[in-house]
Design a protein around this motif. Structure first.
Motif, PDB file in Angstrom:
ATOM      1  N   TYR A 181      -1.478  -7.870  -5.281  1.00 13.96           N
ATOM      2  CA  TYR A 181      -2.859  -8.318  -5.134  1.00 13.96           C
ATOM      3  C   TYR A 181      -3.844  -7.469  -5.923  1.00 13.96           C
ATOM      4  O   TYR A 181      -4.868  -7.963  -6.392  1.00 13.96           O
ATOM      5  N   VAL A 182      -3.544  -6.201  -6.097  1.00 13.97           N
ATOM      6  CA  VAL A 182      -4.408  -5.362  -6.924  1.00 13.97           C
ATOM      7  C   VAL A 182      -4.343  -5.821  -8.379  1.00 13.97           C
ATOM      8  O   VAL A 182      -5.368  -5.964  -9.063  1.00 13.97           O
ATOM      9  N   ILE A 183      -3.128  -6.056  -8.884  1.00 13.59           N
ATOM     10  CA  ILE A 183      -2.970  -6.464 -10.282  1.00 13.59           C
ATOM     11  C   ILE A 183      -3.525  -7.867 -10.513  1.00 13.59           C
ATOM     12  O   ILE A 183      -4.214  -8.125 -11.513  1.00 13.59           O
ATOM     13  N   ALA A 184      -3.250  -8.787  -9.600  1.00 13.63           N
ATOM     14  CA  ALA A 184      -3.593 -10.197  -9.814  1.00 13.63           C
ATOM     15  C   ALA A 184      -5.053 -10.516  -9.545  1.00 13.63           C
ATOM     16  O   ALA A 184      -5.637 -11.373 -10.225  1.00 13.63           O
ATOM     17  N   PHE A 185      -5.680  -9.844  -8.577  1.00 13.27           N
ATOM     18  CA  PHE A 185      -6.989 -10.306  -8.130  1.00 13.27           C
ATOM     19  C   PHE A 185      -8.087  -9.250  -8.099  1.00 13.27           C
ATOM     20  O   PHE A 185      -9.210  -9.554  -7.736  1.00 13.27           O
ATOM     21  N   TYR A 186      -7.767  -8.009  -8.479  1.00 13.12           N
ATOM     22  CA  TYR A 186      -8.828  -6.990  -8.516  1.00 13.12           C
ATOM     23  C   TYR A 186      -9.871  -7.387  -9.565  1.00 13.12           C
ATOM     24  O   TYR A 186      -9.548  -7.683 -10.708  1.00 13.12           O
ATOM     25  N   GLY A 187     -11.133  -7.409  -9.163  1.00 11.69           N
ATOM     26  CA  GLY A 187     -12.196  -7.842 -10.059  1.00 11.69           C
ATOM     27  C   GLY A 187     -12.485  -9.319  -9.982  1.00 11.69           C
ATOM     28  O   GLY A 187     -13.533  -9.778 -10.453  1.00 11.69           O
ATOM     29  N   ILE A 188     -11.556 -10.099  -9.392  1.00 11.87           N
ATOM     30  CA  ILE A 188     -11.774 -11.535  -9.187  1.00 11.87           C
ATOM     31  C   ILE A 188     -12.226 -11.767  -7.746  1.00 11.87           C
ATOM     32  O   ILE A 188     -13.189 -12.490  -7.490  1.00 11.87           O
ATOM     33  N   TRP A 189     -11.504 -11.166  -6.806  1.00 15.39           N
ATOM     34  CA  TRP A 189     -11.909 -11.181  -5.399  1.00 15.39           C
ATOM     35  C   TRP A 189     -12.642  -9.886  -5.085  1.00 15.39           C
ATOM     36  O   TRP A 189     -12.422  -8.867  -5.753  1.00 15.39           O
ATOM     37  N   PRO A 190     -13.497  -9.882  -4.053  1.00 15.87           N
ATOM     38  CA  PRO A 190     -14.077  -8.616  -3.598  1.00 15.87           C
ATOM     39  C   PRO A 190     -12.974  -7.651  -3.173  1.00 15.87           C
ATOM     40  O   PRO A 190     -11.942  -8.070  -2.629  1.00 15.87           O
ATOM     41  N   LEU A 191     -13.179  -6.352  -3.417  1.00 17.89           N
ATOM     42  CA  LEU A 191     -12.149  -5.359  -3.147  1.00 17.89           C
ATOM     43  C   LEU A 191     -11.688  -5.390  -1.701  1.00 17.89           C
ATOM     44  O   LEU A 191     -10.491  -5.282  -1.416  1.00 17.89           O
ATOM     45  N   GLU A 192     -12.650  -5.542  -0.768  1.00 19.81           N
ATOM     46  CA  GLU A 192     -12.260  -5.550   0.644  1.00 19.81           C
ATOM     47  C   GLU A 192     -11.353  -6.733   0.967  1.00 19.81           C
ATOM     48  O   GLU A 192     -10.458  -6.638   1.820  1.00 19.81           O
TER      49      GLU A 192
END
Length: 245
Positions: A181-192
């Motif tokens: 999830y860090v690789i796929a969605f960091y910066g796309i979804w909110p960090l929390e």
């Protein structure tokens, strides 16, 4: 180790052992991997649970844990080396699916398909990040899962199957969920949300393993009887960087 297992180990290492169901199990493993990563991973679902309240999770959680169950079965019955082959087959299939999606999305679109093209881009526009996260997390998590199960089988002398299927999943899914999830969605979804979904994924995936333990027992028992195999990874080279058994 049972005599038949010793004989089968020698035969397989020399290329003389043919299994009846290994190819089917590997094909099912790759199919579940592809579908769960390319169909379910991009969608965040939410359900309301008693006590916990609203819980957000990746929709692929309903199916992706099945690939870990197949990984457990492959290692338990056929050994770490043959599970390693399945992992690399899954890696290659997912890499090709990623390449194909990128090529298809970038091909010139016919005018009457312009609206549909936008829908495809909305769904698969970040496929490269999902696939990169999947490839890295899947390989690291799957090899951790297989390694822990193989070692625990030696430590327990082949007893208490449930301890190694659950224990290996706890290790493998921790690696997988921490990376994906860090690789796929960091910066796309909110960090929390990334952290929340990763934690929910880990809990739900490992929970699936516990729930599916009776099914795993039945599949393992069937395959061991049908294949006359119960592999113990004594003397196995556990490097992930090879395909040969």
């Amino acid at each position: 180790m049972p005599p038949s297992s010793t004989a089968n180990t020698a035969q397989t290492l020399t290329g003389g052992r043919v299994y009846r169901y290994y190819d089917f199990v590997m094909a099912a493993f790759v199919t579940v991997l592809l579908c769960s990563n390319l169909i379910g991973a991009a969608k965040a679902a939410q359900v309301t649970l008693p006590v916990l309240g609203p819980v957000t999770f990746g929709a692929g959680v309903l199916f992706f844990p099945v690939s870990y169950i197949f990984g457990d079965v492959l290692t338990e019955v056929y050994g770490y080396g043959r599970d390693r082959r399945a992992v690399w087959a899954g890696f290659a299939a997912l890499a090709f699916a990623t390449f194909m999606s990128l090529v298809v999305l970038r091909m010139p679109v016919a005018p009457f398909m312009a609206d549909y093209q936008k829908s495809l881009e909305d769904v698969f526009g970040n496929t490269w990040r999902i696939a990169m996260g999947s490839l890295i997390a899947f390989c690291c998590g799957s090899f951790a899962n297989s390694y822990v199960l193989a070692k625990m089988k030696l430590w327990t002398g082949g007893r208490w199957l449930w301890t190694r299927t659950i224990g290996s999943t706890l290790a493998g899914e921790l690696v997988d969920s921490s990376l994906f999830y860090v690789i796929a969605f960091y910066g796309i979804w909110p960090l929390e949300k990334v952290v929340q979904v990763a934690i929910a994924q880990y809990v739900l995936k490992t929970g699936w393993e516990v729930v599916m333990t009776p099914v795993t027992y039945k599949v393992v028992a069937f395959l061991k009887a049908a294949e006359h195999e119960d592999w113990f990874d004594r003397g196995t080279d556990f490097t992930p960087f090879r395909v040969r058994v």
